[in-house]
Structure formats: C-alpha cells, structure tokens
Design a protein around this motif. Structure first.
Motif, mmCIF file in Angstrom:
data_model
loop_
_atom_site.group_PDB
_atom_site.id
_atom_site.type_symbol
_atom_site.label_atom_id
_atom_site.label_comp_id
_atom_site.label_asym_id
_atom_site.label_seq_id
_atom_site.Cartn_x
_atom_site.Cartn_y
_atom_site.Cartn_z
ATOM 1 N N GLY A 70 0.823 -1.212 0.000
ATOM 2 C CA GLY A 70 0.000 0.000 0.000
ATOM 3 C C GLY A 70 0.853 1.257 0.000
ATOM 4 O O GLY A 70 2.084 1.193 -0.190
ATOM 5 N N GLY A 71 0.195 2.381 0.225
ATOM 6 C CA GLY A 71 0.879 3.674 0.200
ATOM 7 C C GLY A 71 1.868 3.825 1.347
ATOM 8 O O GLY A 71 2.962 4.372 1.167
ATOM 9 N N THR A 72 1.498 3.347 2.515
ATOM 10 C CA THR A 72 2.374 3.496 3.684
ATOM 11 C C THR A 72 3.700 2.777 3.444
ATOM 12 O O THR A 72 4.771 3.332 3.703
ATOM 13 C CB THR A 72 1.679 2.932 4.934
ATOM 14 O OG1 THR A 72 0.460 3.658 5.139
ATOM 15 C CG2 THR A 72 2.552 3.050 6.169
ATOM 16 N N HIS A 100 1.533 13.206 4.723
ATOM 17 C CA HIS A 100 0.781 12.156 5.414
ATOM 18 C C HIS A 100 1.660 11.562 6.513
ATOM 19 O O HIS A 100 2.896 11.598 6.415
ATOM 20 C CB HIS A 100 0.408 11.069 4.405
ATOM 21 C CG HIS A 100 -0.522 10.032 4.939
ATOM 22 N ND1 HIS A 100 -0.084 8.887 5.568
ATOM 23 C CD2 HIS A 100 -1.874 9.978 4.963
ATOM 24 C CE1 HIS A 100 -1.123 8.161 5.923
ATOM 25 N NE2 HIS A 100 -2.226 8.803 5.578
ATOM 26 N N MET A 147 4.591 15.732 -1.121
ATOM 27 C CA MET A 147 3.428 15.016 -1.660
ATOM 28 C C MET A 147 2.845 15.710 -2.894
ATOM 29 O O MET A 147 2.925 16.938 -3.021
ATOM 30 C CB MET A 147 2.367 14.821 -0.582
ATOM 31 C CG MET A 147 1.672 16.073 -0.130
ATOM 32 S SD MET A 147 0.856 15.927 1.500
ATOM 33 C CE MET A 147 0.073 14.348 1.463
ATOM 34 N N ASN A 151 -3.918 15.030 1.265
ATOM 35 C CA ASN A 151 -5.101 14.207 1.479
ATOM 36 C C ASN A 151 -6.189 14.910 2.291
ATOM 37 O O ASN A 151 -7.358 14.568 2.193
ATOM 38 C CB ASN A 151 -4.715 12.892 2.173
ATOM 39 C CG ASN A 151 -3.803 13.101 3.345
ATOM 40 O OD1 ASN A 151 -2.699 13.635 3.209
ATOM 41 N ND2 ASN A 151 -4.239 12.699 4.513
ATOM 42 N N ASP A 176 4.572 11.487 -2.859
ATOM 43 C CA ASP A 176 3.476 10.618 -2.452
ATOM 44 C C ASP A 176 2.280 11.000 -3.333
ATOM 45 O O ASP A 176 1.680 12.062 -3.154
ATOM 46 C CB ASP A 176 3.194 10.861 -0.961
ATOM 47 C CG ASP A 176 2.000 10.076 -0.446
ATOM 48 O OD1 ASP A 176 1.128 9.717 -1.254
ATOM 49 O OD2 ASP A 176 1.931 9.849 0.772
ATOM 50 N N VAL A 178 -0.479 9.187 -3.668
ATOM 51 C CA VAL A 178 -1.587 8.320 -3.271
ATOM 52 C C VAL A 178 -2.947 8.959 -3.578
ATOM 53 O O VAL A 178 -3.884 8.280 -3.955
ATOM 54 C CB VAL A 178 -1.450 7.950 -1.767
ATOM 55 C CG1 VAL A 178 -2.738 7.360 -1.215
ATOM 56 C CG2 VAL A 178 -0.292 6.978 -1.577
ATOM 57 N N GLN A 179 -3.032 10.289 -3.445
ATOM 58 C CA GLN A 179 -4.327 10.940 -3.689
ATOM 59 C C GLN A 179 -4.500 11.393 -5.139
ATOM 60 O O GLN A 179 -5.565 11.890 -5.500
ATOM 61 C CB GLN A 179 -4.506 12.145 -2.750
ATOM 62 C CG GLN A 179 -4.650 11.761 -1.283
ATOM 63 C CD GLN A 179 -5.962 11.043 -0.954
ATOM 64 O OE1 GLN A 179 -6.936 11.101 -1.705
ATOM 65 N NE2 GLN A 179 -5.998 10.352 0.177
ATOM 66 N N SER A 199 -1.419 3.942 -4.053
ATOM 67 C CA SER A 199 -2.183 2.975 -3.261
ATOM 68 C C SER A 199 -3.457 2.600 -4.021
ATOM 69 O O SER A 199 -4.179 3.478 -4.498
ATOM 70 C CB SER A 199 -2.544 3.603 -1.916
ATOM 71 O OG SER A 199 -3.361 2.734 -1.187
ATOM 72 N N HIS A 201 -6.331 1.240 -2.977
ATOM 73 C CA HIS A 201 -7.672 1.437 -2.398
ATOM 74 C C HIS A 201 -8.170 2.877 -2.484
ATOM 75 O O HIS A 201 -9.295 3.184 -2.092
ATOM 76 C CB HIS A 201 -7.756 0.892 -0.965
ATOM 77 C CG HIS A 201 -7.115 1.740 0.095
ATOM 78 N ND1 HIS A 201 -7.848 2.562 0.911
ATOM 79 C CD2 HIS A 201 -5.839 1.862 0.505
ATOM 80 C CE1 HIS A 201 -7.037 3.154 1.787
ATOM 81 N NE2 HIS A 201 -5.808 2.744 1.550
ATOM 82 N N LYS A 202 -7.338 3.775 -3.020
ATOM 83 C CA LYS A 202 -7.804 5.146 -3.230
ATOM 84 C C LYS A 202 -8.337 5.328 -4.648
ATOM 85 O O LYS A 202 -8.779 6.404 -5.016
ATOM 86 C CB LYS A 202 -6.661 6.142 -2.998
ATOM 87 C CG LYS A 202 -5.908 5.967 -1.694
ATOM 88 C CD LYS A 202 -6.696 6.387 -0.477
ATOM 89 C CE LYS A 202 -5.809 6.326 0.759
ATOM 90 N NZ LYS A 202 -6.471 6.750 1.962
HETATM 91 N N1 PLP Z 1 -0.325 8.853 1.662
HETATM 92 C C1 PLP Z 1 -1.451 9.557 1.532
HETATM 93 C C2 PLP Z 1 -1.410 10.939 0.966
HETATM 94 C C3 PLP Z 1 -2.670 9.008 1.944
HETATM 95 O O1 PLP Z 1 -3.799 9.717 1.825
HETATM 96 C C4 PLP Z 1 -2.680 7.693 2.490
HETATM 97 C C5 PLP Z 1 -3.934 7.101 3.005
HETATM 98 O O2 PLP Z 1 -4.725 7.744 3.670
HETATM 99 C C6 PLP Z 1 -1.464 6.995 2.574
HETATM 100 C C7 PLP Z 1 -0.307 7.604 2.153
HETATM 101 C C8 PLP Z 1 -1.418 5.603 3.098
HETATM 102 O O3 PLP Z 1 -1.844 4.672 2.129
HETATM 103 P P1 PLP Z 1 -2.276 3.193 2.557
HETATM 104 O O4 PLP Z 1 -3.572 3.308 3.289
HETATM 105 O O5 PLP Z 1 -2.404 2.449 1.252
HETATM 106 O O6 PLP Z 1 -1.178 2.632 3.389
#
Ligand code: PLP
Length: 388
Positions: A70-72, A100, A147, A151, A176, A178-179, A199, A201-202
C-alpha cells in the motif's frame, strides 16, 4: 435511509469490475508466481500485465514498478531505502510539514537514527514554495519528499518545479501520489520524480496493495529481505488477487479519468459555493483552484468537527474531520495548523471527498442537512457562548 458516502479520500469502495477480476485468483489461478508449473506462471503473467499497466499510468517503465502492501509501505520504502543506501553521501532529508503520517513518522524515525530532516512550511493555501526547497538544500541533502496532493485539503503541490530543482542539485526526489494517481494526470518524467507512491484502495482497487515507482539507477536498499521477488527489492509472495484488482482499477481509471475529473470538479464547486452561501463563519481550507477535483474541506467556527461528523452520520452521510488516521485522536490536524488555523478552527474542520457514486442529489442533500446541523450545534455551543 440511503447512505451517502463522501469520504473517498479515506478509501473507495472496490469497483464491482475489480472484484470480478480478482475472484479467479483466489481459487483457479491461485498459484505462487515463483512456481514453475502452469498455474504459478499464470499468476506471474497476470502480475507482469499489471506492472506494465501501472507503469503506463504514470509514464514509467515496467521494471521501475515494485508492488507493495500500500501507500504506507511505498512511502517507508522510498524514504528509508534511499536514506540508508546513501548515508555515506549525506544525512539530510527535506520534506513538507503537511505530509501524510506515512512520511512524517518515517522522517521522525530517521531523525532518531542520526538523519536530520527539514520540514518546510506551507502558505495559507497549503502550498510549498519551491524557493524554500532550493534554500533548504545543503551539501548533505540526499532526498526531498513532497506530496503530489494533500489528502486533507486537496491542495496540489508544484511538484514539477521542485523536481527541476532536485534534479539540478542531483538529489533524489520522492512524491506521495496516493491521492492523485488515477484521478489526475501523473507522469514521472513531467514531474521529474525518482520515486512515487501509489495505493490501490484510493482508486477503487482493493486495500493492502500499492506500488512504488523507482527510477532506473536510483540507489536504495531493499525494503524486505527474503525471497527474490520484485527483483530482490521486496521479498514476500506477491498478493496476486490484490495486484490483479489494482490493475483492473488502473485500467478503469485510465478510461474514465478526464471525464470523471470534470464531473467531480463541477459537483465540488457546487458544494463549496452552497456551503459558503448557506453557513456563516465558515472558510474553505486549501487552494481554491489548485485542488483535487473531489475535495471540499471547510472550517466551521464555534462547532466541533466530530459533532458534525456524528450528526451527519445520523442522516446517513459519511464525511470526516481531518484525515481518517487522525479521526480517533484529539490532536488537531498538523495540516490545518500548518496553514495557520487556530486549534479551534482546526477542530471545527469537515472534509467531504466525492467519488464515482456521488450524484448532484447527494450534494443537494448535504446542503440541506448541514446548515441545520450547524445551527443546532451552535445553539448549544459553549464555544459560541464564550465568544458572545
Ligand atoms: N499517503 C497519503 C497521501 C494518503 O492519503 C494515504 C492514506 O490515507 C497513505 C499515504 C497511506 O496509504 P495506505 O492506506 O495504502 O497505506
């Protein structure tokens, strides 16, 4: 009561097409991609197809994509991977104060291990000034991480400008995304980034899967040690159904992105306009134009964000205050404090994030319900009484 989900930045529902694509990989094609027999090789082939697709989404090459949980994990991998691989060269990292937690907490971890980190401020809209990045660079700087879009308040950062600065100085640059990936155009060459987190799931894919883009030639240490998966950069048997779902989600995003961004921008602006007209003592957080097509973040004076969220929930509306990760803590959002809000204003924040199944009718419902909730809460608010 019809549920109106307006928290797509926290997570998205998995698209039914994505679920359909994943199902065969739980049963018939369940093989381990490292196995030599056909059902293992089928899984391996499926993963490779997704690698090509994810690479295409961001203008990368397939061998530059590493699947993660995932993103983390992608953020952790980028930051720790580059820091430890380049520690002989330098020990300084530059990031922003609105990242984040996956980036901020990783930076704090590295600070406890002899790295030093500069957290750049942002302006009232949440924008990082590229000149601040330039000024923060020292001869010990090995990595910059800013980023792509925030988010919480949706502000889109000047990544291409920062990328040019990083490249000019010969410093690795991570973003990052992810968004943004799958929602607005993301191209690693236009943005001049060396590392980029995504990620699934977004973007209507499953939870627990994502990717890190690593530009060819980037020096970083592997994140997990063990087998030889992901070209030895990330050991562990691949999450085949998850990766396949991620691929289908990316495919759908590629088909629908521009039309969907236009539709959501229209709905977003309707919601912002309606809220500012109907509720007094309210402010929009984040940049009015340089913002994600689906993000509305407001601070409502004299009301607690949590109370608004709970009252909206009673009406079947899902929204959030701050980010999902901090919704169970009483600490004010570091992002909203960074744009100069007081603790009270930050606590009175409300985030609506729109998505594929948001309709004009849903926006109308929020505009009908929220002013009533605010009026009710203000009528019993000690915050308002002390102000009078
Ligand atoms: N980075 C950003 C900007 C996010 O919004 C999120 C999730 O809320 C993450 C990282 C973490 O992603 P994940 O939930 O896939 O670990």
């Amino acid at each position: 009561m019809k549920r109106i989900y307006l928290d797509y930045a926290a997570t998205t529902p998995t698209h039914p097409e994505v679920v359909k694509a994943m199902l065969p990989y739980f049963t018939g094609s369940f093989g381990n991609p490292s196995s030599l027999y056909s059902c293992g090789q089928e899984a391996k082939g499926a993963i490779q197809e997704v690698r090509v697709r994810v690479a295409e989404l961001i203008g990368a090459r397939d061998e530059e994509i590493v699947f993660t949980s995932g993103g983390t994990e992608a953020d952790n991998f980028a930051l720790k991977g580059v820091a430890y691989a380049n520690e002989k060269k330098g020990d300084h990292i530059i990031t922003s104060s609105i990242e984040h937690h996956a980036v901020i907490e990783t930076c704090k971890f590295l600070e406890r291990r002899r790295f030093s980190v500069t957290y750049l401020p942002v302006d009232e809209y949440g924008l990082v000034d590229p000149d601040d990045v330039r000024r923060a660079i020292t001869n010990k700087t090995i990595l910059i991480s800013v980023m792509h879009a925030n988010n919480e308040m949706g502000t889109i950062e000047p990544i291409a400008e920062i990328g040019r600065i990083a490249k000019g100085a010969g410093i690795y640059f991570h973003t990052d995304a992810v968004q943004t990936a799958g929602h607005i155009p993301v191209d690693v060459n236009e943005l001049e980034v060396d590392l980029l987190s995504i990620s699934a799931h977004k973007l209507y894919g499953p939870k627990g899967v994502g990717a890190l883009y690593i530009r060819k030639g980037t020096k970083l240490i592997p994140f997990m040690h063990g087998g030889e998966q992901e070209r030895r950069r990330r050991a562990s048997t691949e999450n085949v159904p998850g990766i396949v779902g991620f691929g289908r989600a990316v495919e759908l995003a590629q088909q629908e992105m521009s039309e969907e961004a236009e539709r959501l921008t229209y709905l977003r602006d309707q919601l912002i306009k309606g809220l500012l007209e109907r509720i007094d003592h309210i402010r929009l957080n984040g940049h009015p134009q340089k913002r994600l097509p689906n993000n509305v973040n407001v601070s409502v004076d004299y009301v607690e964000g949590e109370s608004m969220v709970l009252n909206l929930d009673l009406e079947g509306i899902c929204a959030s205050t701050g980010s999902a990760c901090s919704s169970s803590s009483l600490e004010a959002s570091h992002v909203l404090l960074a744009i100069g809000l007081s603790h009270e204003q930050a606590h009175g924040s409300l985030r609506f994030t729109l998505g594929k199944w948001t309709s004009e009718e849903d926006i109308g419902r929020v505009l009908e319900v929220l002013p009533q909730i605010v009026a009710k809460l203000r009528a019993m608010s000690p915050l308002l009484k002390s102000h009078r």
